[in-house]
Write a protein that holds these residues in place. Structure first.
Motif, short mmCIF file in Angstrom:
data_model
loop_
_atom_site.label_atom_id
_atom_site.label_comp_id
_atom_site.label_asym_id
_atom_site.label_seq_id
_atom_site.Cartn_x
_atom_site.Cartn_y
_atom_site.Cartn_z
N GLU A 312 0.84 -1.20 0.00
CA GLU A 312 0.00 0.00 0.00
C GLU A 312 0.88 1.24 0.00
O GLU A 312 1.93 1.27 0.63
CB GLU A 312 -0.90 -0.02 1.25
CG GLU A 312 -2.01 1.00 1.24
CD GLU A 312 -2.96 0.79 2.41
OE1 GLU A 312 -3.01 1.67 3.30
OE2 GLU A 312 -3.64 -0.26 2.44
N ALA A 313 0.45 2.26 -0.72
CA ALA A 313 1.20 3.52 -0.79
C ALA A 313 0.84 4.40 0.40
O ALA A 313 -0.15 4.19 1.09
CB ALA A 313 0.89 4.24 -2.10
N PHE A 314 1.67 5.42 0.62
CA PHE A 314 1.49 6.33 1.76
C PHE A 314 0.64 7.52 1.36
O PHE A 314 0.75 8.04 0.24
CB PHE A 314 2.85 6.85 2.25
CG PHE A 314 3.80 5.79 2.72
CD1 PHE A 314 3.66 5.20 3.96
CD2 PHE A 314 4.85 5.36 1.90
CE1 PHE A 314 4.54 4.23 4.40
CE2 PHE A 314 5.74 4.40 2.32
CZ PHE A 314 5.59 3.82 3.58
N ASN A 353 0.70 7.98 -7.18
CA ASN A 353 -0.46 7.32 -7.77
C ASN A 353 -1.72 8.06 -7.37
O ASN A 353 -1.76 8.73 -6.33
CB ASN A 353 -0.58 5.87 -7.28
CG ASN A 353 0.54 4.99 -7.78
OD1 ASN A 353 1.30 5.37 -8.66
ND2 ASN A 353 0.65 3.79 -7.21
N ASP A 354 -2.75 7.90 -8.21
CA ASP A 354 -4.05 8.39 -7.77
C ASP A 354 -4.72 7.32 -6.93
O ASP A 354 -4.19 6.23 -6.75
CB ASP A 354 -4.91 8.83 -8.96
CG ASP A 354 -5.18 7.69 -9.94
OD1 ASP A 354 -5.13 6.51 -9.51
OD2 ASP A 354 -5.43 7.98 -11.12
N ASP A 355 -5.89 7.63 -6.42
CA ASP A 355 -6.56 6.69 -5.53
C ASP A 355 -6.96 5.39 -6.22
O ASP A 355 -7.23 4.39 -5.56
CB ASP A 355 -7.80 7.34 -4.90
CG ASP A 355 -7.43 8.21 -3.70
OD1 ASP A 355 -6.29 8.08 -3.21
OD2 ASP A 355 -8.28 9.02 -3.26
N SER A 356 -6.99 5.42 -7.54
CA SER A 356 -7.32 4.20 -8.30
C SER A 356 -6.10 3.32 -8.52
O SER A 356 -6.21 2.24 -9.08
CB SER A 356 -7.94 4.59 -9.65
OG SER A 356 -9.12 5.33 -9.47
N GLY A 357 -4.92 3.80 -8.11
CA GLY A 357 -3.71 3.03 -8.28
C GLY A 357 -2.96 3.32 -9.56
O GLY A 357 -1.95 2.68 -9.86
N GLU A 407 3.62 14.81 2.45
CA GLU A 407 2.18 14.60 2.41
C GLU A 407 1.69 14.61 0.97
O GLU A 407 2.19 15.39 0.13
CB GLU A 407 1.45 15.68 3.20
CG GLU A 407 1.76 15.67 4.68
CD GLU A 407 1.07 16.81 5.42
OE1 GLU A 407 0.49 17.70 4.74
OE2 GLU A 407 1.13 16.84 6.67
N ALA A 408 0.71 13.75 0.70
CA ALA A 408 0.09 13.71 -0.63
C ALA A 408 -1.20 14.53 -0.61
O ALA A 408 -1.91 14.59 0.41
CB ALA A 408 -0.20 12.28 -1.04
N ARG A 413 -1.68 9.22 -3.50
CA ARG A 413 -0.82 8.51 -2.56
C ARG A 413 0.55 8.37 -3.22
O ARG A 413 0.70 8.61 -4.44
CB ARG A 413 -1.38 7.14 -2.17
CG ARG A 413 -2.77 7.24 -1.54
CD ARG A 413 -3.36 5.88 -1.24
NE ARG A 413 -2.75 5.28 -0.06
CZ ARG A 413 -3.14 5.52 1.19
NH1 ARG A 413 -4.13 6.36 1.43
NH2 ARG A 413 -2.55 4.93 2.20
N PHE A 414 1.56 7.93 -2.45
CA PHE A 414 2.90 7.84 -3.05
C PHE A 414 3.70 6.68 -2.44
O PHE A 414 3.48 6.27 -1.30
CB PHE A 414 3.68 9.15 -2.85
CG PHE A 414 3.99 9.49 -1.41
CD1 PHE A 414 5.21 9.13 -0.83
CD2 PHE A 414 3.06 10.16 -0.62
CE1 PHE A 414 5.49 9.44 0.49
CE2 PHE A 414 3.33 10.48 0.70
CZ PHE A 414 4.56 10.12 1.27
N PHE A 415 4.59 6.17 -3.25
CA PHE A 415 5.65 5.25 -2.81
C PHE A 415 6.97 6.02 -2.81
O PHE A 415 7.21 6.85 -3.69
CB PHE A 415 5.78 4.05 -3.75
CG PHE A 415 4.64 3.08 -3.69
CD1 PHE A 415 4.58 2.12 -2.71
CD2 PHE A 415 3.62 3.14 -4.65
CE1 PHE A 415 3.52 1.21 -2.66
CE2 PHE A 415 2.56 2.25 -4.61
CZ PHE A 415 2.51 1.28 -3.61
#
Length: 569
Positions: A312-314, A353-357, A407-408, A413-415
């Motif tokens: 999971e990304a942060f 990434n966006d919330d959809s991955g 922070e995103a 989200r981010f890796f």
């Protein structure tokens, strides 16, 4: 023979025999008194009379009541006792250290580290399973807690040593007061040729007790008092004493000092020396070695973990380590980072990434070391301080406590991974552990909150557990002792050094005990009371007394005859 001269001889003989019996009785009464020295009445011929027929003896005189004592044996006993006290204390503290390590056992670090690496291996086989991740988290907590507990116990042992030092300082002061008091009494009683035997025995016993605690020099003065000095300072000077006290050093530990001038006490042997050596040398050695192992696990696991991908990304991430100067190179100690030395030239990658991955952007952050190298401010500038500058949809800032935050923007989200520079490990971003030594090692907060952040994958692909494999293989890597030993090797050598240290202290203690027993036996041969011998002496002195009494009776009859017969005529 003059009748009156005969009376004088008889009276002196009776007095000598009676005194001898009393001294033998005193010896018998103190046969089991610690430090008591056998006493004896020394007799000499009284001054003779000159007569027309030659020099005539006048009987016996009591010369003195002597204490049977060999001073050089007392000195030997004190010299060896101080070494025994020193090694007893060192052996005692090393024994407690050995108990704390608790090896071999299921709760020992050796087994717990093995279980830790095994859980990484298990995770590599099933990297998506929650159970494998939870098992790893649980075992990592157990290992970190074991390090914390061992560290705390060793630190507490140092403070236990402080309490022992306080107690010994009090004992030394008390003995000094008692020796000074005995000095006063001895000086009072020893007028002329008199010797205060029993008081001297008590003082010698106190000097022996003092020698258990600390090394000192002693010198008897002409008036019978004794001077006791430690490092050139007179602890006891006749009837006066110099009191010992203590202060606290920068670590909060006790330092023995002289109360009048706060100067440190020079301590070369005795229990006080043993406790100080254990506290300041022995125990810190093992704290340092355990810290090295913990630091190696923290830094090496974190370096590898920061290369990998979690499930999971942060949405946000805070560094595990604070930066004291954000304008200094992160590869420099001036930055305030604990693991600044793991940073090298390289880079890391931030994937948004966006919330959809779906991947929105992939950016590389370059890290340069040396003068003019990358600072925390540079990293903040590269990422951007708002969601539009730098890397889109991210912002970075250093909070008031000195921690770097990323922070995103909402919906993203981010890796942050693929680190070849060690910068993420130094900062504590996408790392598995936090803390800097055995006392502070713990699993990093994001992973405690969500085990999906455990970076088991090297590629981010489903089923990839290669990063977990790399971490598991660290158990066989030569990470310690200038890259010449594995963590297991170094831990085993630590236990080996402890075993050798403890065995040495045991052997030296036993050697001193044997030597002291031999000296005490020699003292007992010279100064000890033999009840059989004293019983024989009593019989001998009783016969002497009876003979003197009979002699007195003869003289009395002779004088009675002389006076009565002369009176009739």
């Amino acid at each position: 023979m003059s009748g009156f001269a005969g009376l004088s001889i008889a009276m002196r003989a009776l007095r000598a025999a009676q005194m001898s019996m009393e001294v033998s009785g005193h010896n018998i009464a103190n046969a089991n008194t610690p430090g008591y020295s056998r006493q004896r009445v020394e007799l000499v011929e009284s001054l003779p009379d000159l007569t027309p027929w030659g020099v005539k003896g006048t009987g016996v005189e009591i010369s003195r009541i002597a204490r049977v004592r060999e001073e050089y044996l007392d000195l030997q006993l004190r010299n060896e006792t101080k070494l025994l006290g020193q090694w007893e204390e060192i052996e005692k503290f090393l024994s407690r250290l050995e108990l704390y390590f608790n090896e071999p056992s299921d709760e020992g670090l050796n087994n717990l580290m093995s279980e830790f690496w095994a859980r990484w291996q298990d995770l590599s086989l099933t990297p998506e399973e929650q159970t494998s991740r939870s098992n790893l988290l649980q075992q990592s907590d157990v290992l970190a807690n074991a390090f914390n507990t061992l560290y705390d116990k060793m630190q507490d042992l140092r403070y236990d040593a402080d309490e022992a030092i306080k107690s010994y300082i009090q004992e030394i002061n008390s003995l000094a007061q008692n020796i000074a008091s005995l000095n006063k009494q001895i000086r009072f009683y020893e007028v002329g040729d008199a010797v205060a035997n029993d008081l001297r025995d008590q003082r010698d016993e106190m000097l022996r007790e003092l020698s258990e605690l600390i090394d000192f020099n002693s010198e008897e003065q002409p008036d019978g008092t004794i001077l006791v000095s430690i490092g050139g300072v007179n602890l006891v000077n006749k009837v006066f004493t110099e009191e010992m006290s203590y202060r606290f050093n920068e670590e909060g530990h006790i330092v023995p000092i002289w109360k009048t001038n706060n100067a440190p006490v020079e301590i070369k042997a005795g229990k006080l020396k043993g406790v100080l050596d254990a506290r300041d040398n022995k125990i810190p050695t093992y704290i340092s070695r355990i810290n090295e192992i913990a630091r190696a696990i923290i830094s090496e696991v974190n370096k590898q973990h920061s290369k990998g991908w979690g499930l999971e990304a942060f949405s946000s991430l805070r560094s595990a380590y604070s930066i004291s100067d954000t304008g200094e190179e992160i590869s420099s100690s001036d930055s305030g980072l604990t693991f600044y030395n793991v940073v090298n030239d390289g880079d890391f990658v931030i994937t948004v990434n966006d919330d959809s991955g779906n991947t929105v952007s992939t950016d590389t952050v370059n890290i340069v070391t040396g003068a003019g190298g990358t600072t925390t401010d540079d990293i903040v500038s590269t990422i951007g301080s708002d969601f539009t500058s730098g890397i889109s949809h991210l912002r970075a800032y250093v909070d008031s406590d000195g921690y770097l935050n990323i922070e995103a923007e909402a919906g993203y989200r981010f890796f942050i991974n693929q680190d070849t520079s060690g910068a993420l490990a130094a900062l504590g971003l996408n790392t598995f552990f936090k803390g800097e030594d055995a006392g502070t090692i713990a699993v990093n907060d994001p992973i405690v909150e969500n085990v999906k952040f455990i970076a088991a994958s090297s590629s981010g692909e489903i089923g990839d557990g290669n990063n977990a494999v790399e971490i598991a293989q660290l158990k066989d890597a030569t990470l310690m002792d200038n890259e010449s030993a594995t963590i297991y090797d170094y831990y085993a050598s630590t236990l080996g050094v402890l075993g050798v240290d403890k065995k040495e202290s045991e052997n030296l203690k036993k050697g001193q005990e044997v030597l002291i027993t031999h000296i005490k036996n020699s003292i007992e041969d010279v100064s000890g009371v033999s009840l059989d011998e004293e019983a024989m002496n009593l019989l001998k002195f009783q016969h002497s007394y009876q003979a003197a009494a009979r002699f007195l009776g003869v003289i009395d009859e002779m004088l009675d005859t002389l006076i009565n017969e002369v009176g009739r005529r």
